[in-house]
Design a protein around this motif. Structure first.
Motif: not given
Ligand code: ATP
Length: 139
Positions: A41-42, A45-46, A49
């Motif tokens: 994950e970038s 993105e974390t 999410r």
């Protein structure tokens, strides 16, 4: 010493007066949305999410250019962990929050109240930088 890395965000609800989203962690502290970066994950993105998992908010926009890192050491089951957390800056128009089992509460607070509510000094420093950045870069 084990190392953990999380990513999180200062989330601002755009109102007449901007409101900052804080979560009440089960350990008792108040802090921003954040969570461990999973493999592949970038950081961003974390952040998105975790925001969705921890609050249900699924529409938010990054204010580009803000990225602040904090570090701390804490103890869990007699082990000492070194942790790094990278914070981004998000805005949203969603007010409704549905917290997960990971937290015991949340609040949307004006800046001064958020400053008082945050448990840790390094988080308050991130909030101050985020507010200044927001005031110079909001659309
Ligand atoms: P994550 O949301 O990253 O999954 P978590 O709930 O597992 O987080 P933390 O919020 O990092 O974990 O809390 C772990 C421990 O570190 C707790 O004892 C907490 O009090 C402490 N802690 C959290 N934030 C800070 C900070 N900014 N400075 C110092 N100690 C902190």
């Amino acid at each position: 010493m084990p190392f953990e890395k999380s990513a999180g965000a200062v989330v601002i609800r755009e109102n007449e007066e901007p409101k900052y989203l804080l979560l009440h962690y089960k350990g008792g502290h108040w802090d921003f949305v954040k969570g461990n970066i999973e493999e592949g994950e970038s950081e961003k993105e974390t952040v998105l999410r975790e925001l969705e998992e921890e609050t249900g908010i699924d529409e938010a926009k990054f204010i580009e250019g803000f990225r602040e890192t904090i570090n701390y050491v804490y103890r869990r089951n007699k082990q000492v962990f070194y942790k790094e957390v990278v914070f981004y800056l998000l805005t949203t128009r969603q007010k409704k929050v549905r917290i997960s089992f990971e937290h015991q509460g949340y609040d949307w607070l004006p800046y001064e109240d958020a400053m008082k509510r945050l448990t840790f000094k390094n988080a308050r420093q991130v909030l101050e930088k985020a507010k200044n950045f927001y005031e110079h870069h909001k659309g």
